[in-house]
Design a protein around this motif. Sequence first.
Motif, PDB file in Angstrom:
ATOM      1  N   SER A   1       0.843  -1.206   0.000  1.00 24.61           N
ATOM      2  CA  SER A   1       0.000   0.000   0.000  1.00 24.61           C
ATOM      3  C   SER A   1       0.872   1.249   0.000  1.00 24.61           C
ATOM      4  CB  SER A   1      -0.907   0.008   1.239  1.00 24.61           C
ATOM      5  OG  SER A   1      -1.696  -1.149   1.263  1.00 24.61           O
ATOM      6  N   ALA A   2       1.957   1.205   0.788  1.00 21.54           N
ATOM      7  CA  ALA A   2       2.830   2.369   0.847  1.00 21.54           C
ATOM      8  C   ALA A   2       3.505   2.612  -0.497  1.00 21.54           C
ATOM      9  CB  ALA A   2       3.877   2.172   1.944  1.00 21.54           C
ATOM     10  N   LEU A   3       3.884   1.526  -1.158  1.00 24.71           N
ATOM     11  CA  LEU A   3       4.507   1.670  -2.475  1.00 24.71           C
ATOM     12  C   LEU A   3       3.530   2.275  -3.477  1.00 24.71           C
ATOM     13  CD1 LEU A   3       6.566  -1.602  -2.871  1.00 24.71           C
ATOM     14  CD2 LEU A   3       7.428   0.740  -2.788  1.00 24.71           C
ATOM     15  N   ALA A   4       2.291   1.838  -3.387  1.00 26.75           N
ATOM     16  CA  ALA A   4       1.300   2.367  -4.312  1.00 26.75           C
ATOM     17  C   ALA A   4       1.021   3.836  -4.032  1.00 26.75           C
ATOM     18  CB  ALA A   4       0.007   1.553  -4.199  1.00 26.75           C
ATOM     19  N   GLN A   5       1.158   4.220  -2.776  1.00 22.28           N
ATOM     20  CA  GLN A   5       0.837   5.604  -2.413  1.00 22.28           C
ATOM     21  C   GLN A   5       2.004   6.538  -2.705  1.00 22.28           C
ATOM     22  OE1 GLN A   5      -0.333   5.841   1.679  1.00 22.28           O
ATOM     23  NE2 GLN A   5      -0.318   8.084   1.690  1.00 22.28           N
ATOM     24  N   GLN A   6       3.213   6.060  -2.512  1.00 25.01           N
ATOM     25  CA  GLN A   6       4.400   6.917  -2.644  1.00 25.01           C
ATOM     26  C   GLN A   6       5.498   6.159  -3.393  1.00 25.01           C
ATOM     27  OE1 GLN A   6       5.339  10.242  -2.582  1.00 25.01           O
ATOM     28  NE2 GLN A   6       4.592  10.372  -0.488  1.00 25.01           N
ATOM     29  N   PRO A   7       5.346   5.941  -4.689  1.00 27.05           N
ATOM     30  CA  PRO A   7       6.355   5.138  -5.423  1.00 27.05           C
ATOM     31  C   PRO A   7       7.757   5.736  -5.354  1.00 27.05           C
ATOM     32  CG  PRO A   7       4.396   5.490  -6.749  1.00 27.05           C
ATOM     33  CD  PRO A   7       4.262   6.377  -5.554  1.00 27.05           C
TER      34      PRO A   7
ATOM     35  N   ALA B   1      10.314   4.244  -2.785  1.00 22.38           N
ATOM     36  CA  ALA B   1      10.420   2.779  -2.840  1.00 22.38           C
ATOM     37  C   ALA B   1      11.683   2.281  -2.161  1.00 22.38           C
ATOM     38  CB  ALA B   1      10.374   2.312  -4.293  1.00 22.38           C
TER      39      ALA B   1
ATOM     40  N   ILE C   1      11.278   2.446   1.630  1.00 28.90           N
ATOM     41  CA  ILE C   1      10.231   1.537   2.089  1.00 28.90           C
ATOM     42  C   ILE C   1      10.712   0.092   2.045  1.00 28.90           C
ATOM     43  CG2 ILE C   1       7.979   0.600   1.447  1.00 28.90           C
ATOM     44  CD1 ILE C   1       7.167   3.454   0.656  1.00 28.90           C
TER      45      ILE C   1
END
Lengths: 92, 92, 92, 92, 92, 92, 92, 92, 92, 92, 92, 92, 92, 92
Positions: free
Chosen positions: L39-45, L48, L51
């Motif tokens: 979810s974090a990757l999708a929100q703030q690529p 990466a 994360i």
Amino acid sequence: MDIITLIAIASIVTAGLTIAIGGIGPALGEGRAVANALSALAQQPDAAATITRTLFVGLAMIESIAIYCFVVAMILIFANPFWNHAIAASGG
Amino acid sequence: MDIITLIAIASIVTAGLTIAIGGIGPALGEGRAVANALSALAQQPDAAATITRTLFVGLAMIESIAIYCFVVAMILIFANPFWNHAIAASGG
Amino acid sequence: MDIITLIAIASIVTAGLTIAIGGIGPALGEGRAVANALSALAQQPDAAATITRTLFVGLAMIESIAIYCFVVAMILIFANPFWNHAIAASGG
Amino acid sequence: MDIITLIAIASIVTAGLTIAIGGIGPALGEGRAVANALSALAQQPDAAATITRTLFVGLAMIESIAIYCFVVAMILIFANPFWNHAIAASGG
Amino acid sequence: MDIITLIAIASIVTAGLTIAIGGIGPALGEGRAVANALSALAQQPDAAATITRTLFVGLAMIESIAIYCFVVAMILIFANPFWNHAIAASGG
Amino acid sequence: MDIITLIAIASIVTAGLTIAIGGIGPALGEGRAVANALSALAQQPDAAATITRTLFVGLAMIESIAIYCFVVAMILIFANPFWNHAIAASGG
Amino acid sequence: MDIITLIAIASIVTAGLTIAIGGIGPALGEGRAVANALSALAQQPDAAATITRTLFVGLAMIESIAIYCFVVAMILIFANPFWNHAIAASGG
Amino acid sequence: MDIITLIAIASIVTAGLTIAIGGIGPALGEGRAVANALSALAQQPDAAATITRTLFVGLAMIESIAIYCFVVAMILIFANPFWNHAIAASGG
Amino acid sequence: MDIITLIAIASIVTAGLTIAIGGIGPALGEGRAVANALSALAQQPDAAATITRTLFVGLAMIESIAIYCFVVAMILIFANPFWNHAIAASGG
Amino acid sequence: MDIITLIAIASIVTAGLTIAIGGIGPALGEGRAVANALSALAQQPDAAATITRTLFVGLAMIESIAIYCFVVAMILIFANPFWNHAIAASGG
Amino acid sequence: MDIITLIAIASIVTAGLTIAIGGIGPALGEGRAVANALSALAQQPDAAATITRTLFVGLAMIESIAIYCFVVAMILIFANPFWNHAIAASGG
Amino acid sequence: MDIITLIAIASIVTAGLTIAIGGIGPALGEGRAVANALSALAQQPDAAATITRTLFVGLAMIESIAIYCFVVAMILIFANPFWNHAIAASGG
Amino acid sequence: MDIITLIAIASIVTAGLTIAIGGIGPALGEGRAVANALSALAQQPDAAATITRTLFVGLAMIESIAIYCFVVAMILIFANPFWNHAIAASGG
Amino acid sequence: MDIITLIAIASIVTAGLTIAIGGIGPALGEGRAVANALSALAQQPDAAATITRTLFVGLAMIESIAIYCFVVAMILIFANPFWNHAIAASGG
């Protein structure tokens, strides 16, 4: 309480519990999948084909787990190798 | 407490518990599916045909798990191979 | 503690537990379905016909699981083949 | 500890547990249904007729599961065929 | 440990557990219903008449399940047919 | 370990557990109802009269379930018919 | 292991468990009620008088369930009629 | 294994479990109340006086349930009437 | 297996379980309180003084429940009156 | 199976379970506190000093509960008064 | 079944269960902390240094609870004082 | 049933349960961490790198708990000091 | 109750429970994955290819756990080395 | 019931339960990870490469826990050192 009786009782109890316990997970999982499928259909009716196809593939995989349990239960009732061996050993 | 009694008791208890425990999952799963179907209908009445069709397919698959349990319970009560063998063995 | 007593006790206990445990799932599932039906009605009163029809079909399928449990309980109390066999065997 | 005592104890315990356990599900389900009905009424007072009618049908179906349990409990206490048979057998 | 003692103990324990376990569901269900009723009243004070009427009907149905349990507990304590039979049989 | 001791122990344990277990549900249900009542009051202070009246009616019905349990516990401790019968039978 | 010992042990264990188990529900319920009261106060400080009054009434009713359990525990420890009878019977 | 030993063991185990189990509920309830108090303070710092006062009253009532359990545990360890009676009876 | 051994075992097991079980609730409650405190600090940094003061008062009250359990465990290990009595009685 | 063996076994089992069960609560509580601390830091990086300081105080209090359990486990293994007494009594 | 065997079995079973049960809490707690850390990083990438530092401190404290359990398990397997005493006592 | 058999059985059962129970927590914790990472990757690529690095450190720490359990299981199966002692003692 | 019977019973019961219990997790996990897949499809129909491909890879990995259980159950029924050894040892 | 039988039974039961219980956690964890991966893909299709790569690394680590359980189960069935020792000791 000879051998045959004990194996028969174990088979009966195990067969019932296998399908009973083993069916809880798939039923809940399928219920969740179907529920979300309906929400998805309501949200995006144009993607009905993709959604239902993916749903059926998913249901098939979840159902397969219930099938495993059913197969084991049926094996224990009708094709139990331990029972067959005990019957053969007792001359039955 | 001979063989027949023990097998009969095991069959009775297992038959009841199989359908009782095995019915929890499908009932909850179907309840969830129906509930979401109704929400979906309220949200997108135009897709009623697709939604109800998908719902019924899903309910059928979930119900099948309850049917497995019911079938096993019925087999244990009315077509129990272990019971039949015990009756035959005891000359009953 | 002869055969008949044991089978009678097993039948009594199993019959009660079958409908008691087996009724938890359908009751919760129906409660959820009805609850969402009411929310759906409040959200989209124009689709009342479709919603109530789908609700009743769904309730019928969920209720069927409770019916299975009730049927098994009734069979165990009033049409128990193991009991009948034991009565016949004991000349009762 | 003769036959009658054992059957009586099993009947007493089972009758109580049947209605006790079997009442949990319906009570929770009805509570949920009533709760959502009230929310629905607050949200859409104009649909009060449809909502209350659907609610009562749903409550009736959920209550029926509790009734099944109550009926089984009453049968076990007041019309127990196993007890009747035991009384008749013991000449009581 | 004669018959009367055993039946008395079973009746005492079952009566207590019946109302104790059987009261959990209705209490939680009523709590939920009342809680939502209050939220509904706060949201739509104009529909107070309909909301409270529906609430009371719903509470009555949920309470009925607790009443069933209370009735069974009272029957077991004060009008227990098995106890009466045992007292009569023992000449007590 | 005569009859009186057994009945006394069963009564003590059952009385305690009845009010202990039977109090969980009402306490949680009342907590929920009161909690929502406070939220409702904060949201709609003008409807305080209706809200508190409905709250008290609801609390009374939920409390009644705890009262049932308390009554059963008190009956088991202070007006236990089985204990009275045993005392009378033992000439105590 | 005479009568008095058994009754004493049953009373000790039951008294402890009664207040321990019976305190879980009220504590959680009061925690919920207080928590919502604080949220309500933060949301509507002007209604502080109504909110705290309703809160205290609600807490009193929930606390009453814990009081029931405490009373039963105290009765079992300090005013146990079964213990008194046993002491009197044993001439103690 | 004489009377004193049994009563001592029952008292030790019950005292520990009473405060252990009885502390779960109050701890969770207080945690919830404090947590919401902090949220409320962050949301409405101007109402800090009312919020903290209500919080402390609530904490006191919840803590009282833990106090009941602690009191019962202390009574069982240091002022146990059954233990005192047993000591007196054994001349200890 | 004399008296001292039994009391020692009961004390050991109870002491451990008391602090183990009794620590679950306070730990979860404090975790929740601290978690909300941090959220509150992030939301309203200006109220840090009030928030941390209220937090510490709350933590102290929750911690007191864990302290009760620790005190009981320590009493059971190092100042156990039953153990002291048994040692004195056995001349140890 | 003499006294020393029994006390040793009870100490081993209790020591392990004390830290195992007693560690669940603190671990979950700390996880929750840390998790919210990170969310708070992301939301209000300027308050990092206050947040981390409050976090560490809170973690210390929660950790103290785990420390209590560890201390009790260590006492039971390395400074067990009951074990020391038994060793002394057996001349070991 | 001499002393050494019993202590060995108790040590084996306790060592395994200690780390197994004691690892559930820390694993879930760390999972939650890491999960929120990632969400926080995605929300506020500029505070990565503070977030990861706080995360590692928190993970260390949570991990310490699992370490306690691991240490107790290792002590029970490789440095068990009760085992050493038993070996010494049996001349082994 | 000599010493070796008992230790072998205890080791087998404990080894299996240790890794089975001990694996539940880490698996759920890692699942949660990975889920939030995605979810974090999708929100703030763009974040990466940070994360995924934080994710791997966290997974390593959670996995270490499962490793502890696996190590204990392996020690119990292949390097069990109690087993070795028993083998040596029995001359095996 | 000779060796073969015991191994047969253990194999039957374990085989059934392995697939029954082991199927709960995968079924729930797959249900969740499929459910989210459908939501994702409804949200982003253009990414259907990537979503379904990722879904099938994930389902395969989850299903593999159910397969492990099925394989173990099948090994226990049809290729049980302990059973084969016992048959060989008994000359069967 | 000689040594070999007992070790065989323990191995069979433990092997099955190890993979059954040990598979619940990984299955649920993977299901959650896959589910969020799909949501992430739907939200940010451009990051598909990073998301799927991170997903597969995470699934591998979660799956490794299930593999541990499977390995232990296989060791217990096919490479059990205790079984081998018992076979060797019995000359089998």
